[in-house]
Design a protein around this motif. Structure first.
Motif, PDB file in Angstrom:
ATOM      1  N   PRO A  19       0.807  -1.228   0.000  1.00 50.23           N
ATOM      2  CA  PRO A  19       0.000   0.000   0.000  1.00 50.23           C
ATOM      3  C   PRO A  19       0.833   1.268   0.000  1.00 50.23           C
ATOM      4  CG  PRO A  19      -0.025  -1.065   2.159  1.00 50.23           C
ATOM      5  CD  PRO A  19       0.621  -2.034   1.217  1.00 50.23           C
ATOM      6  N   ILE A  20       2.094   1.196   0.448  1.00 51.28           N
ATOM      7  CA  ILE A  20       2.926   2.399   0.492  1.00 51.28           C
ATOM      8  C   ILE A  20       3.119   3.006  -0.893  1.00 51.28           C
ATOM      9  CG2 ILE A  20       5.094   1.150   0.298  1.00 51.28           C
ATOM     10  CD1 ILE A  20       6.340   3.193   2.155  1.00 51.28           C
ATOM     11  N   LEU A  21       2.999   2.203  -1.957  1.00 51.34           N
ATOM     12  CA  LEU A  21       3.195   2.717  -3.305  1.00 51.34           C
ATOM     13  C   LEU A  21       2.132   3.734  -3.695  1.00 51.34           C
ATOM     14  CD1 LEU A  21       4.177  -0.534  -5.244  1.00 51.34           C
ATOM     15  CD2 LEU A  21       5.684   1.199  -4.266  1.00 51.34           C
ATOM     16  N   SER A  22       1.015   3.771  -2.964  1.00 50.84           N
ATOM     17  CA  SER A  22      -0.050   4.719  -3.274  1.00 50.84           C
ATOM     18  C   SER A  22       0.193   6.091  -2.661  1.00 50.84           C
ATOM     19  CB  SER A  22      -1.398   4.174  -2.773  1.00 50.84           C
ATOM     20  OG  SER A  22      -1.698   2.934  -3.372  1.00 50.84           O
ATOM     21  N   TYR A  23       1.234   6.230  -1.834  1.00 54.85           N
ATOM     22  CA  TYR A  23       1.436   7.465  -1.078  1.00 54.85           C
ATOM     23  C   TYR A  23       2.528   8.351  -1.650  1.00 54.85           C
ATOM     24  CZ  TYR A  23      -1.570   5.597   2.593  1.00 54.85           C
ATOM     25  OH  TYR A  23      -2.632   5.106   3.295  1.00 54.85           O
ATOM     26  N   PHE A  24       3.308   7.874  -2.597  1.00 54.00           N
ATOM     27  CA  PHE A  24       4.389   8.696  -3.116  1.00 54.00           C
ATOM     28  C   PHE A  24       4.725   8.264  -4.544  1.00 54.00           C
ATOM     29  CE2 PHE A  24       6.542   4.953  -1.691  1.00 54.00           C
ATOM     30  CZ  PHE A  24       7.638   4.808  -2.526  1.00 54.00           C
ATOM     31  N   ASP A  25       5.433   9.152  -5.258  1.00 50.68           N
ATOM     32  CA  ASP A  25       6.009   8.836  -6.562  1.00 50.68           C
ATOM     33  C   ASP A  25       7.525   8.791  -6.412  1.00 50.68           C
ATOM     34  OD1 ASP A  25       3.491   8.845  -7.654  1.00 50.68           O
ATOM     35  OD2 ASP A  25       3.628  10.892  -8.423  1.00 50.68           O
ATOM     36  N   ALA A  26       8.187   8.097  -7.317  1.00 50.54           N
ATOM     37  CA  ALA A  26       9.641   7.961  -7.210  1.00 50.54           C
ATOM     38  C   ALA A  26      10.252   7.739  -8.578  1.00 50.54           C
ATOM     39  CB  ALA A  26      10.019   6.810  -6.277  1.00 50.54           C
ATOM     40  N   ASP A  27      11.486   8.162  -8.701  1.00 53.32           N
ATOM     41  CA  ASP A  27      12.302   7.883  -9.888  1.00 53.32           C
ATOM     42  C   ASP A  27      13.737   7.717  -9.383  1.00 53.32           C
ATOM     43  OD1 ASP A  27      13.395   7.561 -12.333  1.00 53.32           O
ATOM     44  OD2 ASP A  27      12.780   9.493 -13.158  1.00 53.32           O
ATOM     45  N   LEU A  28      14.136   6.476  -9.175  1.00 52.07           N
ATOM     46  CA  LEU A  28      15.424   6.173  -8.547  1.00 52.07           C
ATOM     47  C   LEU A  28      16.296   5.354  -9.485  1.00 52.07           C
ATOM     48  CD1 LEU A  28      14.123   5.132  -4.993  1.00 52.07           C
ATOM     49  CD2 LEU A  28      15.070   7.339  -5.668  1.00 52.07           C
ATOM     50  N   ARG A  29      17.580   5.681  -9.488  1.00 54.25           N
ATOM     51  CA  ARG A  29      18.575   4.922 -10.236  1.00 54.25           C
ATOM     52  C   ARG A  29      19.643   4.481  -9.245  1.00 54.25           C
ATOM     53  NH1 ARG A  29      16.226   8.854 -12.221  1.00 54.25           N
ATOM     54  NH2 ARG A  29      17.537  10.304 -11.046  1.00 54.25           N
ATOM     55  N   LEU A  30      19.716   3.184  -9.027  1.00 52.03           N
ATOM     56  CA  LEU A  30      20.572   2.629  -7.991  1.00 52.03           C
ATOM     57  C   LEU A  30      21.590   1.677  -8.601  1.00 52.03           C
ATOM     58  CD1 LEU A  30      17.754   1.743  -5.406  1.00 52.03           C
ATOM     59  CD2 LEU A  30      19.065   3.860  -5.558  1.00 52.03           C
ATOM     60  N   SER A  31      22.795   1.702  -8.054  1.00 55.22           N
ATOM     61  CA  SER A  31      23.827   0.771  -8.494  1.00 55.22           C
ATOM     62  C   SER A  31      24.720   0.440  -7.309  1.00 55.22           C
ATOM     63  CB  SER A  31      24.657   1.367  -9.630  1.00 55.22           C
ATOM     64  OG  SER A  31      25.360   2.526  -9.198  1.00 55.22           O
ATOM     65  N   ALA A  32      25.355  -0.702  -7.377  1.00 56.87           N
ATOM     66  CA  ALA A  32      26.277  -1.133  -6.330  1.00 56.87           C
ATOM     67  C   ALA A  32      27.414  -1.911  -6.963  1.00 56.87           C
ATOM     68  CB  ALA A  32      25.563  -2.000  -5.289  1.00 56.87           C
ATOM     69  N   ALA A  33      28.646  -1.538  -6.606  1.00 53.84           N
ATOM     70  CA  ALA A  33      29.807  -2.256  -7.135  1.00 53.84           C
ATOM     71  C   ALA A  33      29.869  -3.667  -6.573  1.00 53.84           C
ATOM     72  CB  ALA A  33      31.089  -1.492  -6.809  1.00 53.84           C
ATOM     73  N   SER A  34      29.317  -3.848  -5.371  1.00 52.77           N
ATOM     74  CA  SER A  34      29.335  -5.170  -4.740  1.00 52.77           C
ATOM     75  C   SER A  34      28.098  -5.338  -3.873  1.00 52.77           C
ATOM     76  CB  SER A  34      30.596  -5.345  -3.879  1.00 52.77           C
ATOM     77  OG  SER A  34      30.579  -6.585  -3.187  1.00 52.77           O
ATOM     78  N   LEU A  35      27.317  -6.359  -4.176  1.00 53.19           N
ATOM     79  CA  LEU A  35      26.179  -6.723  -3.353  1.00 53.19           C
ATOM     80  C   LEU A  35      26.582  -7.861  -2.429  1.00 53.19           C
ATOM     81  CD1 LEU A  35      23.450  -6.798  -6.146  1.00 53.19           C
ATOM     82  CD2 LEU A  35      23.739  -5.002  -4.428  1.00 53.19           C
ATOM     83  N   SER A  36      26.011  -7.859  -1.224  1.00 52.76           N
ATOM     84  CA  SER A  36      26.289  -8.955  -0.300  1.00 52.76           C
ATOM     85  C   SER A  36      25.001  -9.339   0.418  1.00 52.76           C
ATOM     86  CB  SER A  36      27.359  -8.553   0.726  1.00 52.76           C
ATOM     87  OG  SER A  36      26.923  -7.466   1.527  1.00 52.76           O
ATOM     88  N   PHE A  37      24.954 -10.582   0.848  1.00 50.89           N
ATOM     89  CA  PHE A  37      23.788 -11.091   1.572  1.00 50.89           C
ATOM     90  C   PHE A  37      24.273 -11.862   2.790  1.00 50.89           C
ATOM     91  CE2 PHE A  37      20.434 -14.272   2.326  1.00 50.89           C
ATOM     92  CZ  PHE A  37      19.363 -13.404   2.529  1.00 50.89           C
ATOM     93  N   LYS A  38      23.941 -11.331   3.960  1.00 52.41           N
ATOM     94  CA  LYS A  38      24.365 -11.923   5.234  1.00 52.41           C
ATOM     95  C   LYS A  38      25.877 -12.114   5.264  1.00 52.41           C
ATOM     96  CE  LYS A  38      19.953 -14.117   6.299  1.00 52.41           C
ATOM     97  NZ  LYS A  38      19.230 -15.343   6.685  1.00 52.41           N
ATOM     98  N   GLY A  39      26.579 -11.092   4.773  1.00 50.13           N
ATOM     99  CA  GLY A  39      28.034 -11.094   4.811  1.00 50.13           C
ATOM    100  C   GLY A  39      28.697 -11.821   3.675  1.00 50.13           C
ATOM    101  N   ASN A  40      27.932 -12.481   2.806  1.00 50.97           N
ATOM    102  CA  ASN A  40      28.498 -13.215   1.677  1.00 50.97           C
ATOM    103  C   ASN A  40      28.413 -12.365   0.417  1.00 50.97           C
ATOM    104  OD1 ASN A  40      28.934 -15.610   3.237  1.00 50.97           O
ATOM    105  ND2 ASN A  40      26.737 -16.028   3.081  1.00 50.97           N
ATOM    106  N   GLY A  41      29.543 -12.189  -0.265  1.00 55.64           N
ATOM    107  CA  GLY A  41      29.565 -11.398  -1.475  1.00 55.64           C
ATOM    108  C   GLY A  41      28.740 -12.028  -2.578  1.00 55.64           C
TER     109      GLY A  41
END
Length: 584
Positions: free
Chosen positions: A341-363
Motif C-alpha cells: 500500500p505504500i506505493l499509493s502514497y508517493f512517486d519515485a524515480d530512482l537509479r541505484l547501483s552497487a559495485a558489490s552486493l552482499s547477503f548476510k556477509g556473503n559477497g
C-alpha cells in the motif's frame, strides 16, 4: 485521499522547520529596519495597560514570506507611548498564519481587515513591528501553515527566545510540537551588508528531536520565491518511524532504518535537492544526488545513488515481516502481503547501483536498477543483478491501484544454475548445469497462494554446454517388469549434452510444451504438468535412441517410458507401454 492530506504527510517536516525559523528569526526583519538600537535595560515586565496590547485584528508581519499574526497578547518592560526604551517584548499565546501556497493572498481565512502599512497602529504593536527591542520571547505560540486548498499543518506550543545585536545579527533557540513530537532548534541569522531586494541572509540552524538530528549552514533568500541554499546534514535512527510519524503505513522492520544524509542543499519552488550527497543507509554508503518534491499530486522522490557495497539482508528480512500493511508481522511467506500500500502514497524515480552486493556477509556481485513509481504503479528495470545462480536482467511491473494487485515479470538469467532452485522445490537437484532461463509471467493477487493460482505465462530454459539430469536413465531403461521407485530413480544422475525446454504456465500449473534432453545417443523427452500450488506431478518420461543419419528407427525401437504422478517428493512411478513419445 485529498491532496492536502497527502502534502501534509511527508514534506511538512522540512516546511515546518523553516517556518518556525522564519517566525522566530526572519519575518520581523523584513518589515522595517531597527527603529531603536538601545542597550539592554532589564528583564522585568510591567503589566500596566500602557505596556500591554491585546491583538484582536490580524497584523501582517511580512509579505515575503506571507506571515500574519492573528491574535496574541503583547507586553514589554518599557512604555512605547511615553518613549521609554523597550529592551524586551513578550508575545503570549500568539497565532500565526503562514501562506505557503505561493499565491498573493490578503490573509486568507480572515474576515477582519489586516492591519499594517496603512492606518493607525497601536504604539506598542508599532514598536514591536519595527524591531524596537533587544529580546523577544514567544510563549505558547501556534503556527498554521496554509495552502491554496486550506490548512495543511499546525505547529503547536512554540517556545522561543530571540535576541539581537547592534550589527543586526539575530540568534534564537526554542522548541515546538509537530504531530506530537517535541523538536528543539538553535539558529543564528546574519543580514546582508546592504538591505536590498534579492540579498541573502546567512543562517546556521540545528534541529533535534527524538527521531531526527539535522543542521544547516547557508543562506536564505526571501525576495520573490523562497530559496534556501547551503550545506545540510541529517541523521535519523529510523526512517521508517519518521514516515509513520507522517501517517504513511509502513511496517516497523529491518531495512531503511538508520539513515544519514549530507551534501549541498537547494530548496526552491517546492523542491528540495541535495547535490554531491553522501548517503548512509543501514551501514551501506553511497554517493550521488537526492531530490524531494511536494508540489504535485503525490510527494515525489528522485535520486541517483551509487553504493560501494550494499548489504541486502535487512531488506530481505523487511519483506518477510510485511504482512497486511504494518500492524501484523509474520515470518512465514504464506502470509506475505503483496499489495504494497505504500506505493499509493508517493512517486519515485530512482537509479541505484552497487559495485558489490552482499547477503548476510556473503559477497554476491554487482547490480544496477532503475525504479519508477507513479500513482500506485511500479516499474522496476533490472539492468544487471549478479546472483550465485547467474546474472539476472529484466523488467517487473506492479499496479497496486487495482484489486487484486496485478504484477508482471519479463526477464532472463544468463549463466543460470538451476540446481539450487530445483533442490529447494523438490528436495533433489533434478537439473544442474549453466543455462539460459527466460520468463514471461503475469498474475494478480495479494497473497502468495493467490499469486500462484492466477499465474500465467511462459518459461523456457536452454542448456548448450552440457549438465546433469538428476534421474538414473538406466533405471528407466531397465528391462525389469516392476517399476522402479522414486528413490531408485534419483539414486543416480545422467550426464546430458544439451537441453531445450519450454512450458506454459496456466493457473499455477506448469504445462510442458517441448522438453528434450540429449545424452550420448539417447533422447530424453517429457510431457505433462506440474502443479505449483499443491506440489504434485503428472508427467510422462520417455527415453529412446537418437535418430542417426540415413537411418530412421521405428518409434518403439529401444524406447522406454515411465509415468510419475503424485507429490513432488515421492511420486508414484509406473512403467508405460512403448509408444511414440508426445514430445517433439
Amino acid at each position: 485521499m485529498r491532496r492536502t492530506s497527502v502534502i501534509s504527510r511527508l514534506e511538512t517536516l522540512v516546511l515546518a522547520t523553516l517556518a518556525c525559523l522564519l517566525l522566530a528569526l526572519v519575518a520581523p526583519l523584513f518589515i522595517a529596519t531597527r527603529a531603536v538600537d538601545e542597550p539592554f535595560s532589564g528583564y522585568s515586565v510591567l503589566a500596566s495597560p500602557r505596556d500591554l496590547h491585546v491583538i484582536t485584528k490580524p497584523a501582517r508581519l511580512s509579505v515575503t514570506p506571507d506571515l500574519t499574526l492573528s491574535r496574541g497578547v503583547l507586553y514589554a518592560d518599557g512604555n512605547a507611548a511615553l518613549g521609554t526604551p523597550i529592551s524586551r517584548f513578550v508575545l503570549d499565546g500568539p497565532a500565526f498564519y503562514l501562506n505557503a501556497s505561493g499565491l498573493e493572498a490578503a490573509a486568507a481565512g480572515f474576515e477582519s481587515e489586516v492591519v499594517g502599512g496603512e492606518g493607525a497602529i497601536a504604539p506598542l504593536l508599532d514598536q514591536f513591528m519595527s524591531m524596537g527591542f533587544d529580546t523577544l520571547t514567544i510563549r505558547r505560540g501556534t503556527l498554521y501553515i496554509m495552502t491554496a486548498d486550506g490548512p495543511a499543518e499546525t505547529i503547536a506550543d512554540i517556545q522561543a527566545e530571540v535576541s539581537g545585536s547592534r550589527k543586526g545579527q539575530l540568534s534564537s533557540k526554542g522548541s515546538f510540537l509537530l504531530r506530537g513530537q517535541r523538536l528543539t532548534f538553535d539558529a543564528n541569522l546574519v543580514p546582508p551588508a546592504e538591505k536590498q531586494a534579492g540579498q541573502q541572509w546567512l543562517s546556521k540552524v540545528t534541529l533535534k528531536g527524538p527521531l531526527i538530528d539535522a543542521s544547516f549552514d547557508g543562506s536564505i533568500d526571501v525576495a520573490g520565491d523562497l530559496k534556501v541554499s547551503g550545506h545540510a546534514e541529517l541523521v535519523t535512527s529510523s526512517l521508517r518511524k519518521i514516515v509513520r510519524w507522517f501517517r504513511v503505513p509502513v511496517p516497523l522492520s529491518e531495512g531503511l532504518n538508520a539513515v544519514g544524509l549530507k551534501g549541498q542543499l537547494n530548496w526552491a519552488r517546492g523542491t528540495v535537492a541535495v547535490e554531491k550527497a553522501k548517503v548512509t543507509v543501514d551501514g551501506s554508503e553511497a554517493a550521488g544526488t537526492v531530490a524531494f518534491a511536494y508540489g504535485g499530486e503525490h510527494p515525489a522522490i528522485d535520486g541517483t545513488l551509487a553504493f560501494n557495497t550494499l548489504e541486502l539482508s535487512p531488506y530481505y528480512e523487511a519483506l518477510r515481516s510485511q504482512s497486511y500493511v504494518f500492524d501484523r508481522h509474520t515470518w512465514s511467506w504464506s502470509a506475505f502481503d503483496f499489495s504494497f500500500p505504500i506505493l499509493s502514497y508517493f512517486d519515485a524515480d530512482l537509479r541505484l547501483s552497487a559495485a558489490s552486493l552482499s547477503f548476510k556477509g556473503n559477497g554476491v556481485g554487482r547490480g544496477a536498477a532503475s525504479i519508477a513509481v507513479r500513482s500506485g504503479k511500479l516499474i522496476a528495470n533490472i539492468v544487471e543483478l549478479e546472483l550465485p545462480t547467474g546474472t539476472a536482467s529484466g523488467r517487473m511491473t506492479a499496479d497496486v491501484k487495482e484489486f487484486p494487485p496485478a504484477t508482471a515479470l519479463h526477464g532472463k538469467i544468463d549463466n543460470f544454475e538451476p540446481g539450487p532452485a530445483m533442490a529447494m522445490l523438490t528436495g533433489v537437484p533434478m537439473l544442474s548445469g549453466r543455462s539460459l532461463l527466460k520468463v514471461e509471467l503475469k498474475t494478480a493477487g495479494q497473497t502468495p497462494a493467490e499469486l500462484l493460482r492466477e499465474l500465467s505465462g511462459k518459461v523456457a530454459i536452454g542448456m548448450t554446454e552440457g549438465g546433469k539430469l538428476g534421474l538414473d536413465v538406466r533405471a528407466i531403461r531397465s528391462g525389469a517388469e516392476t517399476s522402479p521407485s522414486a528413490s531408485q530413480l534419483v539414486k543416480g544422475a545422467t550426464s546430458i549434452d544439451a537441453l531445450e525446454a519450454r512450458a506454459n504456465v496456466v493457473d499455477g500449473r506448469l504445462v510442458a510444451e517441448h522438453v528434450l534432453a540429449r545424452a550420448g545417443g539417447l533422447n530424453i523427452s517429457a510431457s505433462g504438468s506440474a502443479n505449483l500450488l499443491d506440489h504434485t506431478l503428472d508427467l510422462r518420461l520417455w527415453v529412446q535412441p537418437a535418430p542417426v543419419a540415413d537411418k530412421s528407427p521405428s518409434s518403439t525401437e529401444g524406447s522406454a517410458g515411465l509415468s510419475l504422478s503424485g507429490p513432488w517428493a515421492e511420486p508414484a512411478v509406473r512403467r508405460e507401454q512403448a509408444a511414440e513419445p508426445v514430445a517433439r
